[in-house]
Design a protein around this motif. Structure first.
Motif, PDB file in Angstrom:
ATOM      1  N   LYS A 194      46.857  -0.923  78.351  1.00  0.00           N
ATOM      2  CA  LYS A 194      46.756   0.192  78.889  1.00  0.00           C
ATOM      3  C   LYS A 194      46.863   0.660  77.152  1.00  0.00           C
ATOM      4  O   LYS A 194      48.342   0.634  76.942  1.00  0.00           O
ATOM      5  CB  LYS A 194      46.831   1.147  79.164  1.00  0.00           C
ATOM      6  CG  LYS A 194      46.344   0.226  80.851  1.00  0.00           C
ATOM      7  CD  LYS A 194      44.321   1.432  81.090  1.00  0.00           C
ATOM      8  CE  LYS A 194      43.913   1.077  82.207  1.00  0.00           C
ATOM      9  NZ  LYS A 194      42.887   1.481  81.932  1.00  0.00           N
ATOM     10  N   ASP A 195      46.271   1.557  76.200  1.00  0.00           N
ATOM     11  CA  ASP A 195      46.788   2.295  75.285  1.00  0.00           C
ATOM     12  C   ASP A 195      47.544   3.659  75.794  1.00  0.00           C
ATOM     13  O   ASP A 195      47.410   4.052  77.202  1.00  0.00           O
ATOM     14  CB  ASP A 195      46.364   2.865  74.472  1.00  0.00           C
ATOM     15  CG  ASP A 195      45.178   3.187  74.570  1.00  0.00           C
ATOM     16  OD1 ASP A 195      45.148   4.040  75.430  1.00  0.00           O
ATOM     17  OD2 ASP A 195      43.721   3.471  74.132  1.00  0.00           O
ATOM     18  N   ARG A 196      48.460   4.415  74.836  1.00  0.00           N
ATOM     19  CA  ARG A 196      49.116   5.077  75.566  1.00  0.00           C
ATOM     20  C   ARG A 196      48.788   6.720  75.865  1.00  0.00           C
ATOM     21  O   ARG A 196      48.639   6.946  77.345  1.00  0.00           O
ATOM     22  CB  ARG A 196      50.244   5.878  74.107  1.00  0.00           C
ATOM     23  CG  ARG A 196      51.254   7.101  75.045  1.00  0.00           C
ATOM     24  CD  ARG A 196      51.886   7.503  73.395  1.00  0.00           C
ATOM     25  NE  ARG A 196      53.066   8.150  74.114  1.00  0.00           N
ATOM     26  CZ  ARG A 196      54.272   8.091  73.719  1.00  0.00           C
ATOM     27  NH1 ARG A 196      54.892   7.237  72.868  1.00  0.00           N
ATOM     28  NH2 ARG A 196      55.431   8.590  73.658  1.00  0.00           N
ATOM     29  N   SER A 197      46.515   6.592  76.102  1.00  0.00           N
ATOM     30  CA  SER A 197      46.920   7.929  75.956  1.00  0.00           C
ATOM     31  C   SER A 197      46.042   7.648  77.081  1.00  0.00           C
ATOM     32  O   SER A 197      45.852   8.630  78.331  1.00  0.00           O
ATOM     33  CB  SER A 197      45.531   8.162  75.285  1.00  0.00           C
ATOM     34  OG  SER A 197      44.793   7.546  74.342  1.00  0.00           O
ATOM     35  N   ALA A 198      45.428   6.918  77.363  1.00  0.00           N
ATOM     36  CA  ALA A 198      44.507   5.726  78.675  1.00  0.00           C
ATOM     37  C   ALA A 198      45.554   5.543  80.027  1.00  0.00           C
ATOM     38  O   ALA A 198      45.466   6.159  81.007  1.00  0.00           O
ATOM     39  CB  ALA A 198      44.259   4.702  78.208  1.00  0.00           C
ATOM     40  N   MET A 199      46.791   5.443  79.353  1.00  0.00           N
ATOM     41  CA  MET A 199      47.913   5.689  80.468  1.00  0.00           C
ATOM     42  C   MET A 199      48.413   6.494  81.163  1.00  0.00           C
ATOM     43  O   MET A 199      48.758   7.019  82.230  1.00  0.00           O
ATOM     44  CB  MET A 199      48.803   4.445  79.754  1.00  0.00           C
ATOM     45  CG  MET A 199      50.240   4.432  80.884  1.00  0.00           C
ATOM     46  SD  MET A 199      49.805   2.643  81.807  1.00  0.00           S
ATOM     47  CE  MET A 199      49.670   3.610  83.615  1.00  0.00           C
ATOM     48  N   GLY A 200      48.218   7.483  79.943  1.00  0.00           N
ATOM     49  CA  GLY A 200      48.796   9.503  80.295  1.00  0.00           C
ATOM     50  C   GLY A 200      47.443   9.591  81.478  1.00  0.00           C
ATOM     51  O   GLY A 200      47.801  10.340  82.006  1.00  0.00           O
ATOM     52  N   ARG A 201      46.207   9.834  80.892  1.00  0.00           N
ATOM     53  CA  ARG A 201      45.005  10.578  82.072  1.00  0.00           C
ATOM     54  C   ARG A 201      45.385   9.237  83.224  1.00  0.00           C
ATOM     55  O   ARG A 201      45.488   9.955  84.084  1.00  0.00           O
ATOM     56  CB  ARG A 201      43.703   9.385  81.176  1.00  0.00           C
ATOM     57  CG  ARG A 201      43.660  10.587  79.283  1.00  0.00           C
ATOM     58  CD  ARG A 201      42.121  10.260  79.206  1.00  0.00           C
ATOM     59  NE  ARG A 201      42.034   8.966  79.600  1.00  0.00           N
ATOM     60  CZ  ARG A 201      42.200   8.720  77.739  1.00  0.00           C
ATOM     61  NH1 ARG A 201      42.608   9.153  77.390  1.00  0.00           N
ATOM     62  NH2 ARG A 201      41.979   7.507  78.017  1.00  0.00           N
ATOM     63  N   LEU A 202      45.771   8.500  83.472  1.00  0.00           N
ATOM     64  CA  LEU A 202      45.454   7.377  84.580  1.00  0.00           C
ATOM     65  C   LEU A 202      46.638   7.636  84.943  1.00  0.00           C
ATOM     66  O   LEU A 202      46.960   8.396  86.405  1.00  0.00           O
ATOM     67  CB  LEU A 202      46.270   5.633  84.152  1.00  0.00           C
ATOM     68  CG  LEU A 202      45.650   5.073  85.801  1.00  0.00           C
ATOM     69  CD1 LEU A 202      45.014   4.960  86.430  1.00  0.00           C
ATOM     70  CD2 LEU A 202      46.309   3.598  85.222  1.00  0.00           C
ATOM     71  N   LEU A 203      47.892   8.140  84.853  1.00  0.00           N
ATOM     72  CA  LEU A 203      49.344   8.625  85.290  1.00  0.00           C
ATOM     73  C   LEU A 203      48.677  10.217  85.679  1.00  0.00           C
ATOM     74  O   LEU A 203      49.021  10.127  87.218  1.00  0.00           O
ATOM     75  CB  LEU A 203      50.129   8.345  84.571  1.00  0.00           C
ATOM     76  CG  LEU A 203      50.120   7.450  84.736  1.00  0.00           C
ATOM     77  CD1 LEU A 203      52.378   6.917  83.279  1.00  0.00           C
ATOM     78  CD2 LEU A 203      50.966   6.468  85.498  1.00  0.00           C
TER      79      LEU A 203
END
Length: 179
Positions: free
Chosen positions: A92-101
């Motif tokens: 996951k890229d940083r922004s996708a990971m942030g949204r997921l978390l």
């Protein structure tokens, strides 16, 4: 496929494919170079297995989207894992990971804490509420994988898993090697 306990053969659950053309005969279609391209089969099997898994996960709190079950399971087994490490291994890229978390945190399934050793670093932990969806997701994923790949023998499944694991390790730096 034998269920291992009773010696009975378990059949794969039937799958419907609403996308099969009904108005033309497509039995003689030429697949051009795709017939011999691993990437074609990996991509299409990924789509098929992902759709099937999404169907079977529908009833769970963490249904929909990608990465929720992976995140819950990896955080559960690696308490204190950092978001960047998790993102690396689930691609996951940083922004996708942030949204997921953010989604998982808002649902009360994970929590982020500041690292006591490194004040700017965040660590991830499964909450008590997150344990049940993680266990349910693990059970559904195991059952779905066994059913989806039931046309393969146990040996073929082990071989395929070994090959795919080798490709993953080859491309995902510092992925654990399982032999």
């Amino acid at each position: 496929m034998s269920d291992g306990r009773s010696g009975r053969t378990r059949r794969a659950r039937p799958r419907s494919n609403p996308q099969i053309p009904k108005t033309i005969d497509f039995s003689e279609i030429d697949f051009d170079i795709f017939t011999d391209l691993l990437s074609f089969y990996v991509r299409t099997v990924n789509l098929l297995v992902s759709r099937d898994l999404d169907e079977q996960m529908e009833a769970l709190e963490v249904a929909g989207g990608t990465g929720k079950i992976s995140t819950l399971l990896l955080v559960g087994r690696n308490p204190g894992i950092r978001p960047s490490v998790l993102a690396h291994f689930i691609l996951k890229d940083r922004s996708a990971m942030g949204r997921l978390l953010d989604q998982l945190q808002q649902a009360g399934l994970i929590e982020q804490k500041i690292s006591p050793e490194e004040r700017r670093a965040r660590e991830l932990y499964l909450t008590g509420k997150g344990r049940r969806p993680a266990e349910q997701g693990r059970a559904v994923a195991r059952r779905q994988s066994a059913e989806f790949f039931s046309m393969l023998s146990a040996g073929e499944q082990a071989d395929l898993l070994g090959i795919l694991r080798k490709v993953y390790v080859g491309y995902v730096e510092q992925a654990p090697v399982v032999e």
